[in-house]
Design a protein around this motif. Structure first.
Motif, PDB file in Angstrom:
ATOM      1  N   THR A 100       0.840  -1.191   0.000  1.00  0.00           N
ATOM      2  CA  THR A 100       0.000   0.000   0.000  1.00  0.00           C
ATOM      3  C   THR A 100       0.876   1.242   0.000  1.00  0.00           C
ATOM      4  OG1 THR A 100      -1.779  -1.141   1.164  1.00  0.00           O
ATOM      5  CG2 THR A 100      -1.757   1.261   1.279  1.00  0.00           C
ATOM      6  N   ASP A 103      -0.240   8.435   0.523  1.00  0.00           N
ATOM      7  CA  ASP A 103      -0.049   9.756  -0.071  1.00  0.00           C
ATOM      8  C   ASP A 103       0.746  10.629   0.900  1.00  0.00           C
ATOM      9  OD1 ASP A 103      -0.537  12.554  -0.826  1.00  0.00           O
ATOM     10  OD2 ASP A 103      -2.024  11.750  -2.217  1.00  0.00           O
ATOM     11  N   CYS A 109      -5.098   9.149   2.511  1.00  0.00           N
ATOM     12  CA  CYS A 109      -5.325   8.586   1.183  1.00  0.00           C
ATOM     13  C   CYS A 109      -4.215   7.582   0.858  1.00  0.00           C
ATOM     14  CB  CYS A 109      -5.360   9.685   0.126  1.00  0.00           C
ATOM     15  SG  CYS A 109      -6.753  10.823   0.323  1.00  0.00           S
ATOM     16  N   SER A 111      -3.199   3.925  -1.874  1.00  0.00           N
ATOM     17  CA  SER A 111      -3.496   3.211  -3.114  1.00  0.00           C
ATOM     18  C   SER A 111      -2.773   1.883  -3.113  1.00  0.00           C
ATOM     19  CB  SER A 111      -3.090   4.041  -4.335  1.00  0.00           C
ATOM     20  OG  SER A 111      -1.693   4.274  -4.336  1.00  0.00           O
ATOM     21  N   SER A 116      -7.594   2.984  -5.271  1.00  0.00           N
ATOM     22  CA  SER A 116      -7.139   4.014  -4.333  1.00  0.00           C
ATOM     23  C   SER A 116      -8.277   4.326  -3.379  1.00  0.00           C
ATOM     24  CB  SER A 116      -6.707   5.279  -5.080  1.00  0.00           C
ATOM     25  OG  SER A 116      -7.795   5.845  -5.789  1.00  0.00           O
ATOM     26  N   TRP A 117      -7.946   4.818  -2.199  1.00  0.00           N
ATOM     27  CA  TRP A 117      -8.987   5.111  -1.224  1.00  0.00           C
ATOM     28  C   TRP A 117      -8.538   6.221  -0.286  1.00  0.00           C
ATOM     29  CZ3 TRP A 117      -6.086   0.672  -1.351  1.00  0.00           C
ATOM     30  CH2 TRP A 117      -5.242   0.417  -0.265  1.00  0.00           C
ATOM     31  N   GLN A 151      -9.164   2.433 -10.691  1.00  0.00           N
ATOM     32  CA  GLN A 151      -8.364   3.012 -11.758  1.00  0.00           C
ATOM     33  C   GLN A 151      -9.169   2.992 -13.061  1.00  0.00           C
ATOM     34  OE1 GLN A 151      -4.172   1.849 -12.086  1.00  0.00           O
ATOM     35  NE2 GLN A 151      -4.601   1.287 -14.205  1.00  0.00           N
TER      36      GLN A 151
END
Length: 515
Positions: A100, A103, A109, A111, A116-117, A151
């Motif tokens: 994982t 960000d 955040c 991805s 992504s979440w 995506q």
């Protein structure tokens, strides 16, 4: 000759073939377009269903616990992991392999692979409003929603879109999907009490020897530790092992007596959300503390709790000798329809023994024991040569296990060497058998973290996230109202991961899609 030409001119045979030949390209084009639109719609639905399922799987873990993000990511990666054939992308895995990625700008955040979440503390009230960084959650305890995005995938069309658009490079549609799901968790029919988490971690350690809340309900050596819960003075800071009161239902009235009745009743009506509870301070003495003791057949406030819903537990053995107005059962006196008052009882007299405290209290500044309690002395005093499970000789039971064993094996009425029995005094209301009256239910709060975030637990604070809801076994009565005594308990169970599922009847959990 003219007749032949005229006949040919007016002859309409084969006209349909000519018209069909002229319109055939348009028919084929519209057919291909219809097929493409059906493929596009199906693909978009498949991607949307995929993100919906992933969002719901992750949202079900967002119960406000400190490890909620980790569990949500595990659900994303493992719970519904499968392979898909989305259009031109071939066979791909959702969410995908690898680690994982967090960000760097927005830690909420992440991805992984195709997905992504972002963890969210809130979402805009209007569905048309965009979710922005202002909605991102700062920590797991305040997370209520998760936004999952797939995506974008490209579908190459059969119909030559480039012919219409003029862009020879564009011959397909590219689109993804975004889903937002949230989790609401709470309990109903709970008493309005909160406890500061005795096992709260601060900088990787705690005053309970580094034991976690989950370990406390699964490790027998930790499970049987006795905990002293204390009230705090006005405007004092709350720490592990302190307790206080929550806002009771709106229709029960205000004041200490109304709060006491909601604590003393065997049929509480309060519902509380894990996402936020409100405290009710300033009512920490008088009839409120007396309300705990009705479970033991003690009523210090006269007829304040003189109705069947405030009846005692079926087993009230507590190490009390007969008082001045005794009724011969070793549980003290009383008159009329009242249970005996606390001051009519004499505790720890020769021949009577309630459930003992731990031998030493090395944890939580002397308010949590080591789990080593005198089980053999308690048993021999109260039940003599009566046998007990042989497993207790190798693994010491919790006090709650012994208490339940007494009830299940008809030992409640057996007298100790000093004459005490566990049967409630006959002057009390009939015992309540529909629920376990010696269990105290409450919300566990991470008080250190909440106060560090600026919450004043000594005030009437609102929207405090709950680490877990729990049940505690009261091992002995609370001293008289004027003494400000402590509540001695064993932790029995918690909701959520690590719990033993004994609280499932109280739970109201629901994961749902919001967008």
């Amino acid at each position: 000759m003219l007749r032949i030409v005229r006949a040919f001119w007016h002859d309409q045979r084969g006209l349909a073939l000519i018209l069909f030949s002229v319109t055939l390209p348009a028919i084929i084009g519209f057919s291909l377009l219809a097929i493409d639109m059906s493929r596009i719609n199906n693909l978009h639905n498949d991607i949307q269903k995929g993100t919906d399922a992933l969002a719901l799987a992750a949202a079900a873990e967002l119960n406000g616990r400190t490890d909620a993000w980790t569990r949500a990511e595990n659900a994303l990666g493992n719970l519904i992991s499968n392979t898909t054939t989305f259009s031109d992308g071939g066979i791909v895995a959702l969410p995908g392999s690898g680690t994982t990625t967090v960000d760097a700008t927005y830690p909420a955040c992440r991805s992984r692979g195709q997905i992504s979440w972002c963890f969210l503390a809130s979402i805009p009230a209007n569905d048309s409003a965009l979710i922005t960084s202002a909605n991102y959650a700062a920590s797991a305890s305040v997370t209520r929603f998760i936004m999952v995005a797939a995506q974008p995938e490209t579908l190459t069309t059969i119909f030559p879109i480039s012919f219409i658009s003029g862009n020879t490079a564009a011959n397909g549609f590219t689109f993804g999907a975004v889903s937002v799901a949230g989790f609401t968790s709470g309990v109903c029919n709970y008493t309005p009490v909160f406890m500061c988490n005795p096992y709260e971690m601060v900088n990787g350690t705690n005053s309970a020897g580094g034991v976690t809340l989950e370990q406390a309900v699964t490790d027998p050596a930790v499970h049987r530790r006795l905990i002293e819960l204390r009230l705090v003075g006005n405007n004092a800071a709350y720490g592990p092992g302190n307790f206080g009161f929550l806002q009771p239902p709106d229709d029960v009235g205000n004041g200490a007596q109304a709060l006491a009745q909601t604590i003393a009743t065997s049929t509480p009506r309060g519902c509380y959300s894990a996402q936020g509870v409100s405290t009710k301070t300033g009512q920490n003495n008088g009839p409120v503390q007396d309300a705990f003791n009705v479970r033991f057949g003690i009523n210090a406030s006269g007829n304040a709790f003189n109705s069947p819903e405030y009846g005692p537990a079926s087993n009230v053995r507590k190490g009390a000798s007969t008082g001045g107005n005794g009724n011969g059962n070793g549980n003290g006196g009383g008159n009329g329809n009242q249970c005996p008052s606390y001051n009519q009882l004499t505790f720890n007299a020769t021949g009577n023994m309630g459930l003992p405290r731990d031998a030493t209290t090395p944890y939580m500044s002397g308010r949590m024991g080591d789990g080593n309690w005198n089980m053999s002395g308690y048993w021999s005093t109260n039940f003599g040569s009566t046998s007990y499970p042989s497993s207790w000789d190798t693994t010491k039971p919790t006090r709650y296990q012994v208490y339940k064993y007494e009830i299940a094996n008809n030992l409640v009425g057996q007298a100790s060497t000093g004459g005490e029995v566990g049967t409630p005094p006959s002057a009390c209301q009939p015992p309540v058998t529909s629920v376990d009256r010696r269990l105290l239910y409450g919300a566990i709060l991470n008080c250190n973290a909440l106060q560090a975030a600026g919450n004043n637990l000594s005030g009437n604070s609102t929207n405090l996230p709950v680490e877990a809801f729990a049940s505690f076994f009261m091992t002995e009565p609370v001293p008289g109202a004027s003494s400000g005594g402590s509540v001695f308990v064993e932790l029995v169970d918690i909701t959520g991961r690590g719990g033993q599922s004994t609280l499932d009847n109280f739970l109201r959990d629901e994961a749902q899609l919001y967008r």
